[in-house]
Design a protein around this motif. Structure first.
Motif, PDB file in Angstrom:
ATOM      1  N   PRO A  69     -26.853   5.570 -10.668  1.00  0.00           N
ATOM      2  CA  PRO A  69     -28.240   4.920 -11.036  1.00  0.00           C
ATOM      3  C   PRO A  69     -28.723   5.725 -12.188  1.00  0.00           C
ATOM      4  O   PRO A  69     -28.626   6.804 -12.277  1.00  0.00           O
ATOM      5  CB  PRO A  69     -29.147   4.996  -9.900  1.00  0.00           C
ATOM      6  CG  PRO A  69     -28.692   6.045  -9.099  1.00  0.00           C
ATOM      7  CD  PRO A  69     -27.021   6.258  -9.275  1.00  0.00           C
ATOM      8  N   ILE A  70     -29.454   5.064 -13.171  1.00  0.00           N
ATOM      9  CA  ILE A  70     -30.241   5.474 -14.150  1.00  0.00           C
ATOM     10  C   ILE A  70     -31.325   6.437 -13.469  1.00  0.00           C
ATOM     11  O   ILE A  70     -31.949   5.668 -12.505  1.00  0.00           O
ATOM     12  CB  ILE A  70     -30.834   4.324 -15.111  1.00  0.00           C
ATOM     13  CG1 ILE A  70     -29.672   3.514 -15.760  1.00  0.00           C
ATOM     14  CG2 ILE A  70     -31.750   5.030 -16.240  1.00  0.00           C
ATOM     15  CD1 ILE A  70     -28.883   4.404 -16.866  1.00  0.00           C
ATOM     16  N   PRO A  71     -31.722   7.429 -14.052  1.00  0.00           N
ATOM     17  CA  PRO A  71     -31.301   8.098 -15.377  1.00  0.00           C
ATOM     18  C   PRO A  71     -30.138   9.399 -14.859  1.00  0.00           C
ATOM     19  O   PRO A  71     -29.680   9.785 -15.942  1.00  0.00           O
ATOM     20  CB  PRO A  71     -32.435   8.951 -16.002  1.00  0.00           C
ATOM     21  CG  PRO A  71     -33.154   9.272 -14.550  1.00  0.00           C
ATOM     22  CD  PRO A  71     -33.058   8.081 -13.450  1.00  0.00           C
TER      23      PRO A  71
ATOM     24  N   HIS B 118     -35.611  20.133 -19.808  1.00  0.00           N
ATOM     25  CA  HIS B 118     -34.600  19.502 -20.507  1.00  0.00           C
ATOM     26  C   HIS B 118     -34.447  17.982 -19.827  1.00  0.00           C
ATOM     27  O   HIS B 118     -33.905  17.419 -20.388  1.00  0.00           O
ATOM     28  CB  HIS B 118     -33.136  20.359 -20.093  1.00  0.00           C
ATOM     29  CG  HIS B 118     -33.174  21.323 -21.123  1.00  0.00           C
ATOM     30  ND1 HIS B 118     -33.539  22.493 -20.949  1.00  0.00           N
ATOM     31  CD2 HIS B 118     -32.429  21.313 -22.199  1.00  0.00           C
ATOM     32  CE1 HIS B 118     -33.294  23.430 -21.936  1.00  0.00           C
ATOM     33  NE2 HIS B 118     -32.398  22.529 -22.719  1.00  0.00           N
ATOM     34  N   TYR B 119     -35.121  18.020 -18.619  1.00  0.00           N
ATOM     35  CA  TYR B 119     -35.050  16.568 -18.121  1.00  0.00           C
ATOM     36  C   TYR B 119     -35.568  15.288 -18.709  1.00  0.00           C
ATOM     37  O   TYR B 119     -34.725  14.400 -18.726  1.00  0.00           O
ATOM     38  CB  TYR B 119     -35.600  16.590 -16.400  1.00  0.00           C
ATOM     39  CG  TYR B 119     -35.247  15.280 -15.793  1.00  0.00           C
ATOM     40  CD1 TYR B 119     -33.825  15.409 -15.076  1.00  0.00           C
ATOM     41  CD2 TYR B 119     -36.161  14.319 -15.601  1.00  0.00           C
ATOM     42  CE1 TYR B 119     -33.754  14.111 -14.412  1.00  0.00           C
ATOM     43  CE2 TYR B 119     -35.914  13.422 -14.890  1.00  0.00           C
ATOM     44  CZ  TYR B 119     -34.888  13.053 -14.190  1.00  0.00           C
ATOM     45  OH  TYR B 119     -34.256  11.936 -13.528  1.00  0.00           O
ATOM     46  N   PRO B 120     -36.606  15.588 -19.415  1.00  0.00           N
ATOM     47  CA  PRO B 120     -37.217  14.229 -20.102  1.00  0.00           C
ATOM     48  C   PRO B 120     -36.020  14.129 -21.310  1.00  0.00           C
ATOM     49  O   PRO B 120     -35.856  12.687 -21.452  1.00  0.00           O
ATOM     50  CB  PRO B 120     -38.481  14.777 -20.923  1.00  0.00           C
ATOM     51  CG  PRO B 120     -38.841  15.875 -19.774  1.00  0.00           C
ATOM     52  CD  PRO B 120     -37.747  16.560 -19.475  1.00  0.00           C
ATOM     53  N   ALA B 121     -35.182  14.993 -21.718  1.00  0.00           N
ATOM     54  CA  ALA B 121     -34.304  14.641 -22.840  1.00  0.00           C
ATOM     55  C   ALA B 121     -33.225  14.064 -22.233  1.00  0.00           C
ATOM     56  O   ALA B 121     -32.311  13.506 -23.146  1.00  0.00           O
ATOM     57  CB  ALA B 121     -34.238  16.003 -23.718  1.00  0.00           C
ATOM     58  N   ALA B 122     -33.061  14.222 -21.075  1.00  0.00           N
ATOM     59  CA  ALA B 122     -31.692  13.688 -20.580  1.00  0.00           C
ATOM     60  C   ALA B 122     -31.923  12.532 -20.161  1.00  0.00           C
ATOM     61  O   ALA B 122     -30.836  11.747 -19.635  1.00  0.00           O
ATOM     62  CB  ALA B 122     -31.255  14.539 -19.156  1.00  0.00           C
ATOM     63  N   TRP B 123     -32.944  11.724 -20.107  1.00  0.00           N
ATOM     64  CA  TRP B 123     -33.066  10.397 -19.684  1.00  0.00           C
ATOM     65  C   TRP B 123     -32.170   9.435 -20.405  1.00  0.00           C
ATOM     66  O   TRP B 123     -32.411   9.239 -21.737  1.00  0.00           O
ATOM     67  CB  TRP B 123     -34.485   9.966 -19.967  1.00  0.00           C
ATOM     68  CG  TRP B 123     -34.879   8.598 -19.296  1.00  0.00           C
ATOM     69  CD1 TRP B 123     -34.750   7.342 -19.736  1.00  0.00           C
ATOM     70  CD2 TRP B 123     -35.322   8.370 -18.026  1.00  0.00           C
ATOM     71  NE1 TRP B 123     -34.919   6.312 -19.174  1.00  0.00           N
ATOM     72  CE2 TRP B 123     -35.361   6.923 -17.988  1.00  0.00           C
ATOM     73  CE3 TRP B 123     -35.848   9.200 -16.900  1.00  0.00           C
ATOM     74  CZ2 TRP B 123     -35.905   6.379 -16.678  1.00  0.00           C
ATOM     75  CZ3 TRP B 123     -36.199   8.425 -15.837  1.00  0.00           C
ATOM     76  CH2 TRP B 123     -36.195   7.342 -15.636  1.00  0.00           C
ATOM     77  N   GLY B 124     -31.182   9.099 -19.821  1.00  0.00           N
ATOM     78  CA  GLY B 124     -30.601   8.106 -20.324  1.00  0.00           C
ATOM     79  C   GLY B 124     -29.261   8.941 -21.190  1.00  0.00           C
ATOM     80  O   GLY B 124     -28.510   8.071 -22.115  1.00  0.00           O
ATOM     81  N   HIS B 125     -29.183  10.014 -21.467  1.00  0.00           N
ATOM     82  CA  HIS B 125     -28.140  10.687 -22.357  1.00  0.00           C
ATOM     83  C   HIS B 125     -27.223  11.700 -21.514  1.00  0.00           C
ATOM     84  O   HIS B 125     -26.306  11.841 -21.950  1.00  0.00           O
ATOM     85  CB  HIS B 125     -29.385  11.710 -23.256  1.00  0.00           C
ATOM     86  CG  HIS B 125     -29.858  10.959 -24.402  1.00  0.00           C
ATOM     87  ND1 HIS B 125     -29.415  10.552 -25.433  1.00  0.00           N
ATOM     88  CD2 HIS B 125     -31.249  10.972 -24.518  1.00  0.00           C
ATOM     89  CE1 HIS B 125     -30.366   9.958 -26.117  1.00  0.00           C
ATOM     90  NE2 HIS B 125     -31.446  10.297 -25.464  1.00  0.00           N
ATOM     91  N   TYR B 126     -27.620  11.853 -20.533  1.00  0.00           N
ATOM     92  CA  TYR B 126     -26.852  12.397 -19.363  1.00  0.00           C
ATOM     93  C   TYR B 126     -26.174  13.734 -20.190  1.00  0.00           C
ATOM     94  O   TYR B 126     -25.035  14.178 -20.123  1.00  0.00           O
ATOM     95  CB  TYR B 126     -25.524  11.534 -19.172  1.00  0.00           C
ATOM     96  CG  TYR B 126     -25.981  10.339 -18.396  1.00  0.00           C
ATOM     97  CD1 TYR B 126     -26.146  10.254 -17.287  1.00  0.00           C
ATOM     98  CD2 TYR B 126     -26.180   9.281 -19.350  1.00  0.00           C
ATOM     99  CE1 TYR B 126     -26.607   9.046 -16.540  1.00  0.00           C
ATOM    100  CE2 TYR B 126     -26.572   8.160 -18.513  1.00  0.00           C
ATOM    101  CZ  TYR B 126     -26.665   7.923 -17.257  1.00  0.00           C
ATOM    102  OH  TYR B 126     -27.409   6.874 -16.758  1.00  0.00           O
TER     103      TYR B 126
ATOM    104  N   MET C 297     -30.155   0.257 -22.509  1.00  0.00           N
ATOM    105  CA  MET C 297     -28.873   1.082 -22.474  1.00  0.00           C
ATOM    106  C   MET C 297     -28.442   1.184 -21.022  1.00  0.00           C
ATOM    107  O   MET C 297     -27.281   1.230 -20.832  1.00  0.00           O
ATOM    108  CB  MET C 297     -29.114   2.606 -22.962  1.00  0.00           C
ATOM    109  CG  MET C 297     -29.292   2.713 -24.440  1.00  0.00           C
ATOM    110  SD  MET C 297     -27.993   2.107 -25.438  1.00  0.00           S
ATOM    111  CE  MET C 297     -26.717   3.193 -25.037  1.00  0.00           C
ATOM    112  N   ALA C 298     -29.486   0.906 -20.243  1.00  0.00           N
ATOM    113  CA  ALA C 298     -28.867   0.658 -18.662  1.00  0.00           C
ATOM    114  C   ALA C 298     -27.856  -0.393 -18.460  1.00  0.00           C
ATOM    115  O   ALA C 298     -27.032  -0.370 -17.780  1.00  0.00           O
ATOM    116  CB  ALA C 298     -30.193   0.462 -17.620  1.00  0.00           C
TER     117      ALA C 298
END
Length: 442
Positions: free
Chosen positions: A346-348, A22-30, A241-242
Motif C-alpha cells: 500500500p501507498i506510501p 527522509h520519510y516525507p521525501a519517500a512519499w511515493g518515491h520508495y 501515481m498510486a
C-alpha cells in the motif's frame, strides 16, 4: 555496564531522526528500504519497498554502431546543407579533433558552442539504402522514467525505428516506428500517443509527428513518450501515481514495457527535404545526432534504494536479504520462503517481501548491529548461543541476545553476553531516565 546501553540508545535516536528527515521525501518515491521502530520486544526493523532515484542513464551505457565504419571522417569528407546544396562548409576529419564527430559526442554536455555531434558518412552509395544501427547497452536491467529524446543536428530521419531488448541484445522488439509516410514505409496507419488508451497502451504505433519538415523550421527532436503513457493511469500531471503503481504492481506486461537492458535506434532513411534525391549532391544526405537523453533507474525489484557503477558495471546495493545484480534472488541461508518482487502497495511504503531465514539445516546466526539481537525469527539453537557472522564480533556480539526462551550464553564471542533481565531495579530506573534525556535531545 551503562556505556553499551548509552551508545545503543544514541544509535536509536540518530536512526529515528534520520528516518523522520527522509520519510516525507519517500512519499511515493520508495527511497527508504527500512527504518527502526521500537516494539514491546525492543528495537526492530520496519521494512519497506524501495528503489533507486531516477537519473541520467546515458552516463553508464556503451554505444555500438553497425556498420562500425559508418562514422564520417575516414577518409575526410565535406558536407553540404540539405536546404542549400551549394553551401558546403561542413568538414569531417577523424584525424583532427576539432573536425571529428565520434559516437561519444551523442552523450556529451549540451550547451557548447559550437554544438558537438556524431555524424555518419554521406549517402555516397545511393541508391543503396543509408542505414545505421545505434545500439545502447547497459549490461543491466533498467526502468525508464521519462521520455527518450533524440536531438538531431541534421534533418530528422524520414524513416526510423526505436527497438528495445530485455535480454541483453539477444532478441529485439519494436518500441515505435517513425516515418514521413507510415503507410508507405511500414504499412501502418499513422497514430500518436494521444490516440492510445489504457487498454491500448502497449500497442506499437507508427507516428509521423517527428519525421516531417526541415530542421531549420521545426524542432530537431524525436521522442518516445514515456510520461504521456504514464498519464493514462496517473492523470495529465501525474498527480495520481498510486493508480499507476497499482497497475505496475498487477500487470507484468506493463512493467516489462518500461523495462529494458538495451535500446537500438535503426536509422533507415535520412532527411531528403521531401524531394527526389539529388544524385549530383549526395553529400547533402546523412545523419547527425547531437544528444540522446535516457532517464531511468536501475531495476532492483523494489529491494534496493541505490545502484552503484563499479568497474564499468551497474549493480543494485540489495537490501531485504536479497542478492544479485537486480536483487532477484534470496541470499544464502535466507530461503525460508520463495523470493518475491517487492510491491508498491500500500501507498506510501509498499510491501518489502523480504527473504527470511531458512528453517532447516545448520543456519548461522547473525548479530544485527541495529536490532541487537539474533536475527532468525525464532529461538536460538545450538545451546542457546548466537553465532556472529564475519564483521560482527567483539562488543556488538556482547550486546546480542536471543529471541525466545533463554538468553545467549556466556560463550558468545568468547565474552559475557548482555543480559537485560538481570539488570537490577535501580539500574532500570537509570536507563529510563537516560532514554528520556536522549529523546528530549533528539
Amino acid at each position: 555496564m551503562l556505556w553499551p546501553v548509552f551508545f545503543t540508545l544514541q544509535a536509536v535516536c540518530t536512526s529515528v531522526a534520520h528516518a523522520m528527515q527522509h520519510y516525507p521525501a519517500a512519499w511515493g518515491h520508495y527511497d527508504v528500504c527500512k527504518s527502526q521502530i521500537y516494539t514491546e520486544e525492543g528495537l526492530a526493523w520496519d521494512y519497506m519497498a524501495c528503489q533507486p532515484e531516477a537519473t541520467d542513464m546515458t552516463k553508464y551505457l556503451r554505444v555500438a554502431l553497425d556498420p562500425p565504419n559508418i562514422t564520417c571522417g575516414d577518409p575526410p569528407e565535406t558536407y553540404c546543407a540539405l536546404e542549400n546544396p551549394y553551401m558546403c562548409n561542413n568538414e569531417c576529419d577523424a584525424a583532427t579533433e576539432e573536425l571529428a564527430h565520434p559516437p561519444e559526442l551523442m552523450f556529451d554536455f549540451e550547451g557548447r558552442n559550437p554544438t558537438t555531434f556524431w555524424q555518419s558518412t554521406s549517402w555516397k552509395k545511393y541508391p543503396k539504402p543509408l542505414q545505421v544501427n545505434i545500439t545502447l547497452s547497459w549490461n543491466k536491467t533498467i526502468e525508464l522514467t521519462d521520455d527518450i529524446i533524440l536531438t538531431f543536428e541534421s534533418g530528422r530521419p524520414e524513416q526510423m525505428v526505436l527497438e528495445k531488448s530485455l535480454d541483453y541484445g539477444r532478441t529485439w522488439t519494436p518500441y515505435q516506428f517513425y516515418a514521413t509516410d507510415c503507410l508507405d514505409a511500414f504499412t501502418m496507419e499513422p497514430k500518436t500517443v494521444n490516440d492510445l488508451t489504457q487498454r491500448t497502451l502497449l500497442d506499437i504505433i507508427c507516428t509521423e509527428d517527428y519525421s516531417r519538415g526541415y530542421v531549420w523550421k521545426n524542432d530537431k527532436t524525436v521522442r518516445f513518450e514515456i510520461k504521456d503513457r504514464f498519464a493514462l493511469f496517473a492523470g495529465p500531471r501525474l498527480h495520481n501515481m498510486a493508480s499507476l503503481y497499482g497497475q505496475l504492481d498487477t500487470t507484468k506486461n506493463l512493467r516489462d514495457f518500461f523495462t529494458i537492458t538495451d535500446l537500438r535506434i535503426k536509422l533507415l532513411k535520412p532527411a531528403t527535404g521531401a524531394t527526389m534525391v539529388d544524385e549530383n549532391n549526395l553529400s547533402r544526405y546523412f545523419y547527425a545526432i547531437s544528444d540522446i537523453k535516457v532517464q531511468g533507474r536501475c531495476k532492483c525489484n523494489l529491494h534496493a534504494n541505490s545502484c552503484v557503477f563499479d568497474k564499468g558495471k551497474l549493480g543494485c546495493e540489495c537490501e531485504h536479504n536479497t542478492t544479485g545484480p537486480d536483487c532477484s534472488r534470496c541470499k544464502r541461508h535466507y530461503h525460508g520462503r520463495a523470493w518475491s518482487v517487492g510491491s508498491y502497495l500500500p501507498i506510501p511504503k509498499g510491501t518489502a517481501n523480504i527473504c527470511i531465514p531458512s528453517n532447516h539445516g545448520p543456519v548461522p546466526r547473525v548479530c544485527d548491529n541495529a536490532m541487537l539481537r539474533c536475527q532468525n525469527g525464532g529461538t536460538c539453537h545450538h545451546h542457546q548461543r548466537c553465532h556472529c557472522s564475519p564483521g560482527f564480533t567483539g562488543v556488538l556480539c556482547e550486546r546480542a541476545r536471543c529471541q525466545g526462551p533463554g538468553d545467549c550464553d556466556d560463550q558468545l564471542s568468547g565474552q559475557a553476553s548482555f543480559h537485560l533481565p538481570h539488570i537490577g531495579r535501580q539500574l532500570a530506573v537509570i536507563l529510563v531516565v537516560l532514554l528520556l534525556l536522549i529523546v528530549s535531545l533528539c
